[in-house]
Design a protein around this motif. Structure first.
Motif, PDB file in Angstrom:
ATOM      1  N   ARG A  61       0.839  -1.203   0.000  1.00 54.05           N
ATOM      2  CA  ARG A  61       0.000   0.000   0.000  1.00 54.05           C
ATOM      3  C   ARG A  61       0.872   1.251   0.000  1.00 54.05           C
ATOM      4  NH1 ARG A  61      -3.601  -0.566   4.702  1.00 54.05           N
ATOM      5  NH2 ARG A  61      -1.963   0.421   5.932  1.00 54.05           N
ATOM      6  N   GLU A  62       1.900   1.246   0.824  1.00 55.14           N
ATOM      7  CA  GLU A  62       2.787   2.410   0.898  1.00 55.14           C
ATOM      8  C   GLU A  62       3.562   2.594  -0.399  1.00 55.14           C
ATOM      9  OE1 GLU A  62       6.505   4.091   3.634  1.00 55.14           O
ATOM     10  OE2 GLU A  62       5.322   2.390   4.323  1.00 55.14           O
ATOM     11  N   ALA A  63       3.991   1.484  -1.016  1.00 57.75           N
ATOM     12  CA  ALA A  63       4.804   1.566  -2.230  1.00 57.75           C
ATOM     13  C   ALA A  63       4.010   2.033  -3.441  1.00 57.75           C
ATOM     14  CB  ALA A  63       5.435   0.207  -2.523  1.00 57.75           C
ATOM     15  N   THR A  64       2.707   1.782  -3.462  1.00 60.72           N
ATOM     16  CA  THR A  64       1.895   2.108  -4.634  1.00 60.72           C
ATOM     17  C   THR A  64       0.946   3.282  -4.422  1.00 60.72           C
ATOM     18  OG1 THR A  64       0.157   0.543  -3.989  1.00 60.72           O
ATOM     19  CG2 THR A  64       1.946  -0.296  -5.389  1.00 60.72           C
ATOM     20  N   GLY A  65       0.643   3.588  -3.174  1.00 61.43           N
ATOM     21  CA  GLY A  65      -0.342   4.637  -2.891  1.00 61.43           C
ATOM     22  C   GLY A  65      -1.773   4.184  -3.139  1.00 61.43           C
ATOM     23  N   LEU A  66      -1.982   2.881  -3.289  1.00 65.09           N
ATOM     24  CA  LEU A  66      -3.307   2.319  -3.550  1.00 65.09           C
ATOM     25  C   LEU A  66      -3.724   1.396  -2.410  1.00 65.09           C
ATOM     26  CD1 LEU A  66      -2.732   1.385  -7.288  1.00 65.09           C
ATOM     27  CD2 LEU A  66      -4.304   3.156  -6.488  1.00 65.09           C
ATOM     28  N   GLU A  67      -5.027   1.303  -2.180  1.00 68.25           N
ATOM     29  CA  GLU A  67      -5.512   0.309  -1.237  1.00 68.25           C
ATOM     30  C   GLU A  67      -5.190  -1.085  -1.775  1.00 68.25           C
ATOM     31  OE1 GLU A  67      -6.657   0.832   1.717  1.00 68.25           O
ATOM     32  OE2 GLU A  67      -6.892   3.011   1.563  1.00 68.25           O
ATOM     33  N   VAL A  68      -4.875  -1.999  -0.869  1.00 66.46           N
ATOM     34  CA  VAL A  68      -4.549  -3.374  -1.233  1.00 66.46           C
ATOM     35  C   VAL A  68      -5.482  -4.299  -0.461  1.00 66.46           C
ATOM     36  CG1 VAL A  68      -2.756  -5.130  -1.391  1.00 66.46           C
ATOM     37  CG2 VAL A  68      -2.136  -2.703  -1.556  1.00 66.46           C
ATOM     38  N   LEU A  69      -6.325  -5.024  -1.185  1.00 68.65           N
ATOM     39  CA  LEU A  69      -7.338  -5.876  -0.572  1.00 68.65           C
ATOM     40  C   LEU A  69      -6.897  -7.329  -0.649  1.00 68.65           C
ATOM     41  CD1 LEU A  69     -10.532  -4.341  -2.248  1.00 68.65           C
ATOM     42  CD2 LEU A  69      -9.357  -3.582  -0.154  1.00 68.65           C
ATOM     43  N   PRO A  70      -6.614  -7.974   0.487  1.00 65.56           N
ATOM     44  CA  PRO A  70      -6.261  -9.398   0.453  1.00 65.56           C
ATOM     45  C   PRO A  70      -7.488 -10.257   0.189  1.00 65.56           C
ATOM     46  CG  PRO A  70      -6.392  -8.646   2.727  1.00 65.56           C
ATOM     47  CD  PRO A  70      -6.578  -7.421   1.860  1.00 65.56           C
ATOM     48  N   GLU A  71      -7.290 -11.300  -0.607  1.00 66.65           N
ATOM     49  CA  GLU A  71      -8.351 -12.240  -0.962  1.00 66.65           C
ATOM     50  C   GLU A  71      -8.069 -13.591  -0.324  1.00 66.65           C
ATOM     51  OE1 GLU A  71      -9.977 -14.543  -4.999  1.00 66.65           O
ATOM     52  OE2 GLU A  71      -8.619 -12.830  -5.167  1.00 66.65           O
ATOM     53  N   ASN A  72      -9.090 -14.254   0.165  1.00 64.57           N
ATOM     54  CA  ASN A  72      -8.949 -15.619   0.679  1.00 64.57           C
ATOM     55  C   ASN A  72      -8.710 -16.584  -0.476  1.00 64.57           C
ATOM     56  OD1 ASN A  72     -11.811 -14.745   0.267  1.00 64.57           O
ATOM     57  ND2 ASN A  72     -12.246 -16.923   0.503  1.00 64.57           N
ATOM     58  N   PRO A  73      -7.569 -17.297  -0.467  1.00 66.55           N
ATOM     59  CA  PRO A  73      -7.228 -18.162  -1.610  1.00 66.55           C
ATOM     60  C   PRO A  73      -8.018 -19.471  -1.602  1.00 66.55           C
ATOM     61  CG  PRO A  73      -5.273 -17.451  -0.388  1.00 66.55           C
ATOM     62  CD  PRO A  73      -6.463 -17.181   0.472  1.00 66.55           C
ATOM     63  N   PRO A  74      -7.998 -20.162  -2.755  1.00 69.12           N
ATOM     64  CA  PRO A  74      -8.627 -21.479  -2.835  1.00 69.12           C
ATOM     65  C   PRO A  74      -7.729 -22.545  -2.224  1.00 69.12           C
ATOM     66  CG  PRO A  74      -7.609 -20.971  -4.912  1.00 69.12           C
ATOM     67  CD  PRO A  74      -7.418 -19.751  -4.040  1.00 69.12           C
TER      68      PRO A  74
END
Length: 293
Positions: free
Chosen positions: A146-159
């Protein structure tokens, strides 16, 4: 920095979207995202682009971005809990691709995308170890990206066909979201796989979910397989969505007060076959104004 529950108010309501990744349309009969948007713009409000930095963007993703159409950036190549994965060339590639896509946010399965060094075409994906000790490294990686891109980062639950660790998948990601002060992407099909693997009902663990942090949902088809007596679900992104997935999606839509986007993952199917999926998802999440999202 304001807390996530303040930041989420600035995120756009993208509506229903469709997924793609490099070369997805090379398969005969695969979905053409721009054609879907021309025929049914209500089904293709945005494009979720699966990205391996070493591959970059294919012609479909570039054409979509060139039209100034909404996107999200779904990473396919980062083990968020490994600081060594955040090397300068990879981060430079992420920033360059994000500059072209102009995504509303970054997202992706928060699991193990590779063993050993990152390499072209690996596409390994394993779920995280569901123990409390795994929460902090994953949260730190989310904050770093998030800090490196300036964008929100949403984690997804993997399969997964099997899961290791004593925590429920939803409890694990609730702890990650709180520690990283981030939103969440809930993949309803992946969660249905977890519940089935653990012998749990579809909505087990729902009361502990921080639903005000759930920004995006995924709905996708899955195929029940049986290998030597072991029943498991293949995450095939086909048109047959399991009843458990629909149950989870319906309840999630009802609870996720800050929901901004739903992706129907169906990139390798013809348009005519996927339209009923979009119609059913749209019925779960009727059109509302941004102020109500």
């Amino acid at each position: 920095m304001p807390g996530f529950l303040d930041r989420v108010r600035t995120l756009p309501r993208l509506g229903l979207g469709v997924s793609t990744e490099y070369g997805a349309r090379r398969q005969d009969g695969a979905l053409d995202p721009l054609e879907l948007r021309r025929r049914r713009p209500d089904c293709a409000g945005f494009l979720e682009v699966g990205v391996e930095v070493v591959k970059g963007l294919d012609d479909d993703a570039r054409a979509w971005a060139a039209g100034g159409l909404p996107t999200t950036y779904h990473f396919l190549d980062i083990n968020l809990d490994d600081p060594d994965d955040f090397d300068a060339p990879w981060l430079a590639g992420v920033r360059a691709i994000a500059g072209e896509l102009r995504p509303a946010w970054l997202c992706g399965d928060a699991g193990l995308w590779h063993l050993g060094r990152r390499d072209r075409g690996h596409m390994l994906l394993l779920p995280p170890i569901l123990v409390d000790e795994a929460v902090a490294p994953l949260a730190e990686g989310l904050c770093a990206l998030r800090e490196a891109t300036g964008l929100e980062v949403l984690p997804e639950n993997p399969p997964g066909a099997a899961f290791v660790g004593e925590l429920h998948l939803l409890d694990f990601f609730a702890r990650v979201a709180e520690r990283a002060d981030t939103g969440l992407l809930l993949d309803c099909a992946h969660l249905a796989m977890f519940q089935r693997a653990r012998g749990l009902p579809p909505r087990a663990g729902f009361d502990g979910v921080p639903w005000d942090r759930v920004v995006e949902l995924h709905v996708a088809g899955g195929r029940v397989r049986n290998q030597a007596g072991l029943e498991w679900v293949e995450d095939d992104h086909g048109t047959d969505v399991l009843p458990d997935t629909w149950e989870i999606a319906g309840e999630a839509v009802a609870r996720a007060v800050n929901l901004r986007a739903i992706v129907v993952e169906c990139e390798r199917n013809p348009i005519e076959a996927v339209l009923p999926l979009f119609d059913r998802v749209a019925a779960l999440w009727p059109a509302r104004g941004p102020e109500a999202a």
